[in-house]
Structures are given as C-alpha cells and as structure tokens.
Design an enzyme around this catalytic site. Structure first.
Site, PDB file in Angstrom:
ATOM      1  N   GLU A 198       2.988  -8.009   4.261  1.00  0.00           N
ATOM      2  CA  GLU A 198       1.601  -7.544   4.046  1.00  0.00           C
ATOM      3  C   GLU A 198       1.404  -7.164   2.588  1.00  0.00           C
ATOM      4  OE1 GLU A 198       0.492  -4.433   6.819  1.00  0.00           O
ATOM      5  OE2 GLU A 198       1.667  -5.322   8.422  1.00  0.00           O
TER       6      GLU A 198
ATOM      7  N   GLU B 248       5.853  -0.124  12.445  1.00  0.00           N
ATOM      8  CA  GLU B 248       5.778   1.252  11.921  1.00  0.00           C
ATOM      9  C   GLU B 248       6.366   2.278  12.871  1.00  0.00           C
ATOM     10  OE1 GLU B 248       1.683   1.798  10.758  1.00  0.00           O
ATOM     11  OE2 GLU B 248       1.698   0.022   9.493  1.00  0.00           O
TER      12      GLU B 248
HETATM   13  O1  G3I Z   1     -14.235  -4.021  15.095  1.00  0.00           O
HETATM   14  C1  G3I Z   1     -14.805  -2.736  14.780  1.00  0.00           C
HETATM   15  C2  G3I Z   1     -16.320  -2.828  14.712  1.00  0.00           C
HETATM   16  O2  G3I Z   1     -16.817  -3.178  15.980  1.00  0.00           O
HETATM   17  C3  G3I Z   1     -16.879  -1.476  14.260  1.00  0.00           C
HETATM   18  O3  G3I Z   1     -18.242  -1.559  14.085  1.00  0.00           O
HETATM   19  C4  G3I Z   1     -16.245  -1.053  12.940  1.00  0.00           C
HETATM   20  C5  G3I Z   1     -16.726   0.330  12.480  1.00  0.00           C
HETATM   21  O4  G3I Z   1     -15.773   1.010  11.723  1.00  0.00           O
HETATM   22  O5  G3I Z   1     -14.844  -1.015  13.096  1.00  0.00           O
HETATM   23  C6  G3I Z   1     -14.268  -2.264  13.445  1.00  0.00           C
HETATM   24  O6  G3I Z   1     -12.877  -2.096  13.598  1.00  0.00           O
HETATM   25  C7  G3I Z   1     -12.146  -1.931  12.399  1.00  0.00           C
HETATM   26  C8  G3I Z   1     -11.108  -3.055  12.347  1.00  0.00           C
HETATM   27  O7  G3I Z   1     -10.245  -2.862  11.261  1.00  0.00           O
HETATM   28  C9  G3I Z   1     -11.749  -4.438  12.212  1.00  0.00           C
HETATM   29  O8  G3I Z   1     -12.463  -4.537  11.021  1.00  0.00           O
HETATM   30  C10 G3I Z   1     -11.454  -0.580  12.449  1.00  0.00           C
HETATM   31  O9  G3I Z   1     -12.416   0.451  12.348  1.00  0.00           O
HETATM   32  C11 G3I Z   1     -10.470  -0.463  11.312  1.00  0.00           C
HETATM   33  O10 G3I Z   1      -9.710   0.728  11.463  1.00  0.00           O
HETATM   34  C12 G3I Z   1      -9.515  -1.648  11.333  1.00  0.00           C
HETATM   35  O11 G3I Z   1      -8.654  -1.547  10.225  1.00  0.00           O
HETATM   36  C13 G3I Z   1      -7.483  -2.338  10.287  1.00  0.00           C
HETATM   37  C14 G3I Z   1      -6.261  -1.432  10.186  1.00  0.00           C
HETATM   38  O12 G3I Z   1      -5.093  -2.226  10.172  1.00  0.00           O
HETATM   39  C15 G3I Z   1      -6.151  -0.458  11.361  1.00  0.00           C
HETATM   40  O13 G3I Z   1      -5.107   0.431  11.156  1.00  0.00           O
HETATM   41  C16 G3I Z   1      -7.500  -3.297   9.096  1.00  0.00           C
HETATM   42  O14 G3I Z   1      -8.570  -4.239   9.266  1.00  0.00           O
HETATM   43  C17 G3I Z   1      -6.172  -4.030   8.999  1.00  0.00           C
HETATM   44  O15 G3I Z   1      -6.117  -4.746   7.794  1.00  0.00           O
HETATM   45  C18 G3I Z   1      -5.021  -3.016   8.997  1.00  0.00           C
HETATM   46  O16 G3I Z   1      -3.805  -3.704   8.960  1.00  0.00           O
HETATM   47  C19 G3I Z   1      -2.603  -2.897   8.961  1.00  0.00           C
HETATM   48  C20 G3I Z   1      -1.500  -3.698   9.612  1.00  0.00           C
HETATM   49  O17 G3I Z   1      -1.884  -4.152  10.878  1.00  0.00           O
HETATM   50  C21 G3I Z   1      -0.219  -2.863   9.722  1.00  0.00           C
HETATM   51  N1  G3I Z   1       0.183  -2.359   8.430  1.00  0.00           N
HETATM   52  C22 G3I Z   1      -0.866  -1.638   7.701  1.00  0.00           C
HETATM   53  C23 G3I Z   1      -2.126  -2.510   7.558  1.00  0.00           C
HETATM   54  C24 G3I Z   1      -3.144  -1.834   6.703  1.00  0.00           C
HETATM   55  O18 G3I Z   1      -3.587  -0.651   7.312  1.00  0.00           O
END
Ligand code: G3I
Length: 321
Positions: free
Chosen positions: A232, A127
């Site tokens: 994705e 990105e």
């Molecule tokens: O691990 C923490 C946990 O300890 C905490 O309690 C919880 C509370 O919100 O958050 C957890 O972390 C989260 C993490 O996913 C694991 O579940 C983050 O908040 C959350 O922001 C994160 O989201 C990920 C996101 O990328 C971040 O931008 C998504 O799972 C993941 O699917 C997503 O993937 C991205 C690709 O890498 C790039 N392209 C876009 C795609 C979708 O956004």
C-alpha cells in the site's frame, strides 16, 4: 514512454489499488503502467457481506472481470480486519467463540472459493499488531482467542490450497513491531500454519521514514524465508502532525523531496528484489487518494502520477536509475 511495470519486469510486479470508479477513470495509465491490482474497499467485510450470509459480489465481480480481461494479477484485500465491519458483527450479537468462528469460516471460505480461479494472493489478516508489537485487542481476538489468526489462515488455505497467503501490516519499520512480525512469522512456520509472507503497507511521508530506516526491515526479514510485498505504498506531502488545510498545490521543495525519497525507496526495493514479489501503490494517481480525507480533509499528492494522470518527478526518479 516506457511502462513502469515493464521497467521492473526483472524485479517485481507493480500494482495499484483501484475501486470501481478509478478502474474506469484511470484506466489508461492503469493498463499502461501496472500489472497487478488490489481492490481498495470492495472485498472488505462491510461491503461484501453487509448482512449475515447475504454476500454482495457485484463490485468485486466487476473488478475481477476487468482484471482478467486485461491480464492483471489481483491481490485479495482483505479477509479478516477489525475495521470496516458491518454492524451485525458485534460482541452482543455474536458473543461466543463457536458463533464467531462459524461467521469467520463462512466469510473466508465463501469469498476465497468464489475467486479460486482468479485471486491467488490474499491478505488473510490485516493489522493484527499494535505499534508496541503486542497483539491488538479486536472483536476477533476477544471472542475467539489468539488462535483466530491461525484459524483464518487454515480456512483460506482449505478454500484454495494454491493461493499465497499473507499477513498485511503497517509501521513495520518501528523497532519492536519489526521484530514482533518476525517472531509471529517464525512461530507460525513452526506450527505449519499456511502463511507465505508479510505485506508491508508502506504508508510513508516525504520526511519519514527514510529508505535507510526501512533497510533494517529488509535486513531483519531476510533472515527468514518469508516472501514480502509492499502492499500500500504512498508518500504524504505532510508530516504526520501537520494538519494544514490551506495548501492548494505542493511546493517545489515537497515535489523534489518526494521524488528523492521515492527514488531511494525503489533503489532499496531493487536491492532486495529476491525477497519481494510486488510493490503496490495505494491508488493510481493524485486525482484520488484516501489521504485527501486523512487525517483531515485536504488535498494531498502522495502518488507518482499527478491529478491529471501525468507522470511526476517521483515517477522519473523510480524509472531512471
Ligand atoms: O461508502 C461510504 C459512503 O456510502 C458514505 O457516504 C461515505 C461517507 O463518509 O463513506 C463511504 O465509505 C468510506 C469508504 O472508505 C469508501 O469510500 C468510509 O467512510 C471510509 O472510512 C473508507 O476509508 C477507507 C479506509 O481504508 C477505511 O479504514 C479507504 O477508502 C481505504 O483506502 C483505506 O485503506 C486502508 C487499507 O485497507 C488497510 N491499510 C490502511 C489503508 C488506509 O487507511
């Protein structure tokens, strides 16, 4: 039931993103239908190097082991991104180009080297462009300069010259961004930067974009020698501006529209199979999807297997042609 990856074996690999939980709970359909996996969050900076020079490979090692044991290809996602960075990577702590470049080199080389016998495809940068096609202003660009991108590719290449190196991007169907990606690729090739291809993320919705709109991406990118991967793919049941939270089940119309659109996208991918190495879904089944928390918290159903891991109409649409 015929497996999805077998149905597509003459076309491209079929992948899914997994995490340490879904690799277990969804293992049955994963091993039956997919021949490639991407780790959803386990290789991201915040998780793999939470403190400076303290790498935590516990989760990524587990998933690599799982992939090797089951002969699944692994796509490495992602080395340099502006999101999911740990607190210690900030402009006050690392204010100079020299310091941040060292951090970048150490990060990329340590990870790519650790998995040099198991991961041969990397999303090196993720990105990097805004929707208008300009370079995003991130900590990497601000402190290192525009050449942070080429430096990232060289670090990855030096750590594993055999790996295929990708630049992963979203919204590539947008006019302007689509062309900027090609310009970026052509310029990189002129400079001999070790870039093999572009990852098209594919976070679609059932109403937008249509496969027909996306055809222009392939038409434009076919004029180059870049390799392509859909990295994705998912298809939200909601329009982007629809933030409704009360829907307990998708409507019949949603399910059918989704199936039709998945069918049309896969027909397009088959048509351009010579350019495409893999199509990866962002998740295994509707049981778990990042879209349950984005843009609001509510259930979404963007994948081709349902919440009980049964194939949906969308699955039928991409299997039967
Ligand atoms: O691990 C923490 C946990 O300890 C905490 O309690 C919880 C509370 O919100 O958050 C957890 O972390 C989260 C993490 O996913 C694991 O579940 C983050 O908040 C959350 O922001 C994160 O989201 C990920 C996101 O990328 C971040 O931008 C998504 O799972 C993941 O699917 C997503 O993937 C991205 C690709 O890498 C790039 N392209 C876009 C795609 C979708 O956004």
């Amino acid at each position: 039931m015929e497996s999805l990856c077998n149905r597509y074996k003459e076309y491209f690999k079929i992948g899914a993103s997994v995490n340490t939980e879904t690799a277990i709970t969804d293992q049955k359909i994963l091993l039956q239908h997919f021949n490639s996996i991407t780790f959803e969050n386990e290789i991201k900076f915040v998780n793999i190097q939470p403190n400076q020079n303290e790498f935590d490979f516990s989760n990524s090692d587990k998933l690599v082991e799982f992939a090797l044991a089951n002969k699944l290809q692994v796509r490495g996602h992602t080395l340099i991104w502006h999101a999911q960075l740990p607190d210690w990577v900030n402009k006050d702590r690392l204010p100079t180009r020299t310091e941040l470049l060292k951090v970048m080199e150490n990060h990329i080389c340590t990870i790519v080297d650790r998995y040099k016998d198991s991961i041969f495809i990397w999303d090196v940068v993720n990105e990097i462009l805004a929707d208008d096609g300009s370079l995003k202003n991130t900590i990497w660009r601000e402190i290192i300069g525009d050449d942070y991108i080429e430096r990232a590719f060289w670090f990855a290449h030096d750590a594993n010259p055999k790996a295929k190196l990708f630049y992963n991007e979203y919204n590539c169907e947008i006019t302007g961004k689509r062309e900027s990606v090609v310009e970026f690729y052509n310029k990189a090739k002129k400079q001999n930067i070790p870039l093999d291809g572009i990852g098209l993320q594919g976070h679609f919705g059932i109403y937008y974009p249509t496969a027909d709109m996306f055809r222009d991406v392939f038409k434009t990118y076919a004029k180059t020698d870049m390799r392509l991967e859909i990295t994705e793919m998912d298809m939200s049941m909601f329009r982007y501006e629809d933030h409704r939270t009360d829907l307990k089940q998708p409507t019949k119309e949603m399910i059918e529209t989704q199936a039709k659109s998945y069918g049309e996208f896969f027909a397009l991918f088959r048509e351009y199979k010579d350019l495409i190495d893999g199509v990866t879904f962002w998740g295994v089944s509707d049981r778990y999807t990042w879209l349950d928390d984005f843009p609001v918290t509510r259930k979404n159903w963007p994948l081709i297997f349902d919440e009980f891991n049964h194939p949906k109409k969308a699955y039928d649409a991409i299997m039967n042609w």
